[in-house]
Design an enzyme around this catalytic site. Structure first.
Site, PDB file in Angstrom:
ATOM      1  N   LYS A 150       7.771  -3.121   7.026  1.00 34.25           N
ATOM      2  CA  LYS A 150       6.501  -3.839   6.897  1.00 34.25           C
ATOM      3  C   LYS A 150       6.587  -5.168   7.645  1.00 34.25           C
ATOM      4  O   LYS A 150       7.690  -5.703   7.822  1.00 34.25           O
ATOM      5  CB  LYS A 150       6.228  -4.149   5.420  1.00 34.25           C
ATOM      6  CG  LYS A 150       5.794  -2.940   4.591  1.00 34.25           C
ATOM      7  CD  LYS A 150       5.441  -3.343   3.176  1.00 34.25           C
ATOM      8  CE  LYS A 150       5.068  -2.150   2.319  1.00 34.25           C
ATOM      9  NZ  LYS A 150       3.823  -1.479   2.721  1.00 34.25           N
ATOM     10  N   ARG A 168       4.590   8.608  -1.956  1.00 31.45           N
ATOM     11  CA  ARG A 168       4.196  10.019  -2.073  1.00 31.45           C
ATOM     12  C   ARG A 168       5.415  10.929  -2.058  1.00 31.45           C
ATOM     13  O   ARG A 168       5.387  12.009  -2.649  1.00 31.45           O
ATOM     14  CB  ARG A 168       3.193  10.374  -0.958  1.00 31.45           C
ATOM     15  CG  ARG A 168       3.725  10.214   0.431  1.00 31.45           C
ATOM     16  CD  ARG A 168       2.621  10.203   1.483  1.00 31.45           C
ATOM     17  NE  ARG A 168       1.922   8.915   1.544  1.00 31.45           N
ATOM     18  CZ  ARG A 168       0.888   8.660   2.325  1.00 31.45           C
ATOM     19  NH1 ARG A 168       0.407   9.602   3.115  1.00 31.45           N
ATOM     20  NH2 ARG A 168       0.311   7.469   2.331  1.00 31.45           N
TER      21      ARG A 168
HETATM   22  N1  BES Z   1       3.149   0.469  -1.458  1.00 29.87           N
HETATM   23  C1  BES Z   1       2.392   0.699  -0.294  1.00 29.87           C
HETATM   24  C2  BES Z   1       0.872   0.626  -0.527  1.00 29.87           C
HETATM   25  C3  BES Z   1       0.330  -0.729  -0.887  1.00 29.87           C
HETATM   26  C4  BES Z   1      -0.103  -1.576   0.114  1.00 29.87           C
HETATM   27  C5  BES Z   1       0.221  -1.090  -2.192  1.00 29.87           C
HETATM   28  C6  BES Z   1      -0.620  -2.809  -0.217  1.00 29.87           C
HETATM   29  C7  BES Z   1      -0.310  -2.325  -2.527  1.00 29.87           C
HETATM   30  C8  BES Z   1      -0.729  -3.180  -1.539  1.00 29.87           C
HETATM   31  C9  BES Z   1       2.699   2.082   0.276  1.00 29.87           C
HETATM   32  O1  BES Z   1       3.969   2.552   0.070  1.00 29.87           O
HETATM   33  C10 BES Z   1       2.482   1.987   1.751  1.00 29.87           C
HETATM   34  O2  BES Z   1       3.171   1.233   2.371  1.00 29.87           O
HETATM   35  N2  BES Z   1       1.535   2.752   2.248  1.00 29.87           N
HETATM   36  C11 BES Z   1       1.210   2.744   3.622  1.00 29.87           C
HETATM   37  C12 BES Z   1       0.941   4.164   4.031  1.00 29.87           C
HETATM   38  C13 BES Z   1       0.889   4.365   5.515  1.00 29.87           C
HETATM   39  C14 BES Z   1       2.244   4.140   6.140  1.00 29.87           C
HETATM   40  C15 BES Z   1       0.409   5.766   5.779  1.00 29.87           C
HETATM   41  C16 BES Z   1      -0.024   1.877   3.823  1.00 29.87           C
HETATM   42  O3  BES Z   1      -0.881   1.841   2.949  1.00 29.87           O
HETATM   43  O4  BES Z   1      -0.101   1.209   4.831  1.00 29.87           O
HETATM   44 ZN    ZN Z   2       5.342   1.872   1.582  1.00 36.60          ZN
END
Ligand code: BES
Ligand code: ZN
Ligand code: ZN
Length: 477
Positions: free
Chosen positions: A253, A327
């Site tokens: 991230k 997931r």
């Molecule tokens: N934990 C995150 C989702 C999230 C983002 C929760 C912001 C709370 C606040 C999840 O694991 C994630 O990173 N999802 C990605 C998915 C993408 C890579 C398809 C996302 O939402 O960007």
């Molecule tokens: Zn994630």
């Protein structure tokens, strides 16, 4: 905060501060109208004005008199009262239907998380005393009010329990610590508790969950808590995403979006809070709470984009983004849960996608699943519990977006839109055929955590999932 109900008119209750809610209409004939007007008070929603010489705190309620407005007004009032030097606050009833909202306002609104402060600020206010009388002098049935009080306190305190877990730092609340916390809950609430460590997960062939955790110094745990009353009417399975930290893994991230990712365990914390409340209310429903507690980190040993993982149910997953890790964990935990418990319903709670916040805004839980009627009961439970919910619909075209050329399914969508739904459709691959109509997925990415106060929530975890689920269960036929 100590919350009490007494069988006395407000005037006879001894407390050094009186809280009064005032609508614009009531304000027109208010005995202190001149003084309040001078202070700029207009009875706007959540507008507060203290008349210290009269030991009264007045709080505005908008023309729209709803539970939500009383709940958030009470939260605003209690926060303000906690900054004064009064020790006890008294308040009348505003119709018995409002009592639950008022109690929630007190317990959720007075919540403070000060574990990491060297000098926590103790509030002088320690007691809120409700009269059984309405503000118009009419009287309510004391037993009915007492029942509301005891039930609401259990649920609101369980919500604060979830907030306490979510707010702990990733180094304090590791997967192992989550398991220790679950074990302590099991002991105090008479629940059964089974924990699987890495060896156990390997034996269960939970390779997707193990892969996500492989780059971390804190190895994963699977937590299974169960509440088994005699002759249960129904059996319910709850599954929570318990990412104690989500750095994104090798698909790292950005610096800004990594902050707050301690909240990625909020789904797991929610199912622990829900089973806590259920066991304290002694509901005649058997409940199983499963948490996949994992940390998503980088290291030479971390799982990679391009890996293919075999989940517990035998399906293969092409990993194209290690940040879509929740997931993968849920795939295995859902598989394990369905193999171990034959349930009437299966519900999962996860801070799964940023896309859910894009779709619904930062306050609303996304509700997804195949069964329209079942989802509708949840929308109603949300409205009645005061948790915002919105349905995000599946369709067969979105399902094609997670097809993989290499494996059975891909962990990310081929298109950038509808990410909350494609994530849920990914989970659908791990729901057994006979459970399809009994499954609902809750994306709490937006609703589980806040960096600015809103409604009854202060900075940090909100406890999303607890009130809506208890409301749903209490109405389950
Ligand atoms: N934990 C995150 C989702 C999230 C983002 C929760 C912001 C709370 C606040 C999840 O694991 C994630 O990173 N999802 C990605 C998915 C993408 C890579 C398809 C996302 O939402 O960007
Ligand atoms: Zn994630
Ligand atoms: Zn995540």
């Amino acid at each position: 905060m100590n919350v009490k109900l007494v069988n006395q008119p407000l005037s006879l209750i001894s407390a050094d501060l009186t809280l009064e809610f005032v609508t614009p209409k009531q304000f027109e004939i208010h005995p202190h109208r001149a003084l309040l007007t001078q202070a700029g008070f207009k009875a706007e929603q959540e507008q507060l004005c203290a008349l210290h010489e009269h030991r009264i705190l007045v709080c505005g309620i908008d023309a729209e008199e709803t539970d939500e407005f009383y709940r958030s007004a009470m939260a605003a009032a209690i926060k303000t009262a906690m900054n004064y030097a009064y020790t006890a606050l008294k308040c009348s009833q505003y119709a018995p239907e409002r009592f639950r909202a008022l109690i929630e306002g007190v317990v959720l609104g007075s919540y403070k998380f000060e574990r990491y402060k060297s000098e926590p600020k103790a509030s002088k206010l320690t007691e809120v005393i409700f009269s059984h009388e309405n503000n118009d002098g009419s009287v309510n049935d004391l037993d009915a009010l007492e029942a509301i009080l005891s039930q609401t306190l259990v649920i609101a305190k369980a919500t604060n329990y979830v907030r306490n877990l979510v707010n702990q730092t990733p180094d304090d609340m590791t997967p192992q610590q989550m398991a220790i916390t679950a074990d302590a809950l099991a002991k105090s609430n008479n629940l059964e508790c089974t924990i699987l460590d890495v060896n156990g997960l390997e034996e269960e062939k939970m390779n997707a969950m193990l892969s996500v955790g492989r780059g971390s110094a804190h190895p994963p745990r699977l937590i299974h808590l169960s509440y088994k009353p005699k002759n249960p009417r129904k059996v319910i399975t709850l599954v929570g995403k318990g990412l104690t930290y989500d750095s994104g893994g090798l698909s790292l991230k950005g610096a800004a979006s990594m902050v707050t990712m301690k909240m990625d365990k909020a789904g797991g914390c929610a199912v622990m809070g829900i089973i806590k409340a259920i066991s304290e209310l002694k509901l005649d429903i058997e409940v199983h709470a499963f948490v996949g507690a994992v940390e998503n980190m980088i290291s030479g040993n971390a799982y990679k984009p391009d890996d293919v993982l075999r989940a517990k149910n035998g399906k293969t997953i092409e990993v194209r983004n290690t940040d879509a890790e929740g997931r993968l964990v849920l795939a295995d935990v859902l598989g394990y849960a369905q193999e171990n418990v034959k349930a009437d319903y299966i519900f999962d709670y996860a801070t799964l996608t940023g896309a859910c916040m894009v779709a619904l805004g930062p306050y609303t839980t996304g509700v997804m699943g195949h069964n329209e009627a079942l989802k509708q009961t949840w929308i109603e439970a949300g409205a009645s519990a005061g948790e915002y919910c919105g349905m995000l619909p599946f369709n067969r075209h979105l399902k094609k977006l997670i097809k993989s050329d290499l494996a059975d399914v891909c962990n990310v969508s081929s298109k950038p839109y509808g990410g909350a739904i494609t994530a849920a459709l990914f989970l659908d691959n791990f729901i057994d055929e006979d459970m399809k109509e009994k499954w609902v997925h809750f994306d709490i990415a937006g609703s589980a955590y806040t960096e600015s106060a809103w409604d009854v929530h202060t900075y940090g975890g909100t406890g999303a999932g607890v009130r809506i689920t208890l409301n749903w269960l209490l109405n389950l036929k």
